[in-house]
Design a protein around this motif. Structure first.
Motif, PDB file in Angstrom:
ATOM      1  N   LEU A   5     116.681 106.966  24.009  1.00 41.01           N
ATOM      2  CA  LEU A   5     117.655 106.719  23.104  1.00 41.01           C
ATOM      3  C   LEU A   5     117.867 106.767  21.729  1.00 41.01           C
ATOM      4  N   LEU A  46     129.349  97.747  24.709  1.00 37.06           N
ATOM      5  CA  LEU A  46     129.179  98.664  23.933  1.00 37.06           C
ATOM      6  C   LEU A  46     130.422  99.063  23.776  1.00 37.06           C
ATOM      7  N   TYR A  65     121.137 101.086  22.636  1.00 35.47           N
ATOM      8  CA  TYR A  65     122.080 101.842  23.339  1.00 35.47           C
ATOM      9  C   TYR A  65     123.433 101.031  22.457  1.00 35.47           C
ATOM     10  N   VAL A 123     118.419  97.178  30.207  1.00 38.40           N
ATOM     11  CA  VAL A 123     118.324  98.996  29.362  1.00 38.40           C
ATOM     12  C   VAL A 123     116.799  99.029  29.832  1.00 38.40           C
ATOM     13  N   MET A 179     130.179 106.007  29.792  1.00 38.16           N
ATOM     14  CA  MET A 179     128.606 105.426  30.504  1.00 38.16           C
ATOM     15  C   MET A 179     128.684 106.261  31.972  1.00 38.16           C
TER      16      MET A 179
END
Length: 643
Positions: free
Chosen positions: A180, A348, A234, A224, A250
């Motif tokens: 990430l 998110l 994230y 994650v 996603m």
């Protein structure tokens, strides 16, 4: 001296008291840890939803022999559901509209008199449901395989607690170390190319014995994978994209999980999985493909003549022996999957979901899943993968389709595999120029079947398909024609990472490990750095420039994003496509002639360009649209009336 002794005594007594306090605090902390429940999912929830219900999955040894209780204003237990395994409870809660954000205890009293406590949190939402804006035809999406894009944090490469610990960039099916942080580090590069959204393939935990790099065999739907980073990173990616007015999409999987999923050691119900009895009876020989009961006949979802056996083979068969097929007809699993999607949207601040293997699960559950999300977030977007080259099949899955069986999918965006095939085959056709271009023309003509063509998700390649540079015989002019056509269609376009530098899989076309090759410059020691341009050849730099110019024009083009579409059937090896809105007209001329050719423009009078100045989007050259146009070489010509 006497006073000094007194001070010593006081300090000694204070230190003893402090040690006793520390000891008591340590004992209390240990007691709290000892009383904590093994797993409660979702790990937290949010206030202010339209749907006031919440179902908690509680996993703890012998938890079925307990009675839960909650004392928190606005939260009530509606029902407690036991499972086949006594190590689970499913607790139905109601959260009143007046409930305040905060933490509260869930107390579990066991039949033997012991008690355990779990602290749960209800969080405030960062924004209202209406403010979750999904992707649409104004966006251009950059698809990334995170393990192969860039290694931004080498400290997370290996986790010895997981089954697969190797990092080996020479092996296309091992992990390579991308993460990430690697994406975060290069958001500016992606934004400068002109993309407005990023779709990484899954980054949730895949604790599998091999080939865990791709992310589609999830072993924890709320965690994650540490080799990609953590939840904070994230969120950091989502935040950095938002700072650039970009969206995070996603990649989710409702159809299956990985064989290493934590619940596979203690399956909650007899029907948590499809073919579960067969699995449990043959668990020691489950690597045999004949056991999984799958036929992959996706058309059984629409086929009015399909046998029940064939339909069952598609919907209930396992994707592979390593990917247990989830039974969404189990109401607890169905609720679990829906809540998981909503939790990630909120956590998110997502700008969309891409749902893997869309036609494999129970289609009525998928309608309910998508409907639940869209009911909560009316401006959100979901794209579903239907790998069919038949537009009749693809159109069936789009929201608003006039289906014979009355099925309503609630899915905004199906994936346009038919157009992908039409573009590649049409550009590769050699026997007749017009015949090849007619495949593009008729591919677009099929839009009459779609409920909303501009919401269909189009692409030239992705993480599962041969790279477009390979499919188009490594002909740069064809790649430009394909990209320019795709990017001017009434569609939502997606480009795969590396297409901008002509990455290929020519050594073994279609090999998944090769399709997902490392992006040059993303890893320490790379001789070529595509992020800076160092080491790229002229064709690669030219393609980067081409994509940058088209995408950045597209960003502000209302004609491309939402304009009227007119196209003319191919003639003399050329195909003209027009997008029109207000005083902006965009012209895309696809020319397959190897030799210079002059085309009369009288045929296109209805578009109303006569006497108007137009500009070449790539070169910046301008001219007056008149009686004819000279095309000097094979390729794409992109013109606009916006000067």
């Amino acid at each position: 001296m006497k006073n000094l002794f007194l001070v010593f005594v006081i300090v000694f007594l204070f230190s003893c008291q402090k040690r006793e306090q520390n000891k008591m605090e340590f004992t209390r902390e240990v007691a709290e840890v000892m009383s904590e429940i093994e797993r409660v999912e979702p790990p937290n929830w949010f206030i202010g939803f339209k749907d006031s219900s919440l179902q908690l999955l509680v996993k703890e040894e012998n938890i079925g022999a307990s009675i839960p209780s909650i004392s928190y204003e606005g939260v009530s237990i509606e029902k407690v559901n036991k499972a086949r395994s006594n190590n689970y409870l499913f607790i139905d809660l109601k959260i009143d509209a007046s409930t305040k954000a905060g933490k509260f205890n869930i107390d579990f009293t066991f039949t033997d008199g012991t008690k355990k406590t779990h602290t749960y949190e209800l969080k405030s939402r960062d924004k209202s449901s209406d403010d979750f804006i999904g992707f649409n035809s104004s966006d251009a999406i950059y698809l990334i395989t995170p393990d192969r894009f860039a290694n931004g944090d080498e400290s997370n490469n290996i986790n010895t607690a997981l089954k697969e610990t190797d990092i080996d960039r020479s092996d296309n099916y091992k992990r390579h170390g991308g993460d990430l942080q690697g994406i975060i580090n290069h958001v500016d590069y992606i934004a400068d190319l002109g993309f407005t959204a990023v779709w990484p393939t899954p980054v949730l935990l895949n604790d599998m014995a091999e080939s865990s790099y791709h992310g589609y065999a999830m072993t924890d739907f709320y965690k994650v994978d540490s080799r990609f980073g953590n939840l904070s990173e994230y969120k950091k990616l989502a935040d950095k994209l938002r700072d650039k007015d970009m969206k995070l999409i996603m990649d989710q999987v409702a159809n299956h999980c990985g064989i290493g999923h934590w619940w596979m050691k203690d399956i909650p119900f007899d029907d948590w999985l499809n073919n579960q009895k067969n699995y449990e009876e043959n668990i020691n020989n489950w690597n045999d493909e004949t056991n999984i009961g799958s036929n992959h006949r996706r058309t059984t979802n629409q086929d009015i003549y399909a046998s029940k056996a064939d339909l069952k083979g598609n919907n209930e068969g396992w994707f592979t022996p390593a990917m247990p097929d989830l039974n969404q007809r189990n109401p607890f699993l169905a609720k679990y999957i829906i809540q998981n999607s909503i939790w990630w949207i909120e956590t998110l601040g997502l700008g969309g979901i891409r749902q893997d293997t869309y036609p494999y699960p129970d289609k009525y559950f998928m309608s309910n899943w998508a409907g639940s999300i869209m009911n909560e977030y009316p401006n959100f977007s979901i794209v579903g993968e239907e790998w069919s080259y038949n537009p009749l099949i693809v159109g069936y899955w789009q929201r608003g389709a006039n289906n014979r069986d009355g099925y309503e999918s609630n899915l905004k965006s199906p994936m346009d595999f038919p157009m992908q095939k039409a573009i590649v085959e049409g550009l590769n056709e050699q026997e007749s120029w017009d015949q090849g271009l007619i495949k593009l023309y008729e591919g677009l003509a099929n839009d009459f079947h779609y409920a909303s063509p501009k919401d269909v998700f189009v692409f030239l390649d992705n993480h599962d398909k041969t790279r477009v540079f390979t499919e188009l015989w490594e002909d740069v002019s064809k790649v430009k024609m394909g990209l320019s056509y795709m990017l001017t269609l009434p569609r939502i376009p997606q480009i795969y990472y590396g297409t901008e530098i002509l990455m290929n899989d020519s050594a073994n076309p279609g090999d998944h490990g090769l399709i997902r090759s490392d992006f040059p410059g993303g890893f320490k020691g790379d001789a070529v750095n595509a992020f800076t341009g160092e080491g790229l050849n002229e064709s690669q730099k030219d393609m980067q420039s081409f994509i940058t110019k088209v995408l950045n024009y597209r960003k502000s083009s209302k004609a491309i994003q939402d304009g009227k579409t007119i196209h003319f059937s191919p003639s003399t090896g050329t195909y003209f496509l027009f997008r029109i809105k207000g005083d902006e007209t965009v012209v895309n001329i696809i020319n397959k002639n190897d030799q210079p050719i002059t085309i009369s423009l009288k045929r296109f009078e209805e578009v109303g360009l006569d006497g108007k100045k137009v500009k070449n989007i790539i070169t910046g050259d301008t001219f007056i649209w008149g009686d004819e146009i000279n095309l000097s070489e094979k390729g794409s010509v992109l013109l606009t009336t916006k000067i």
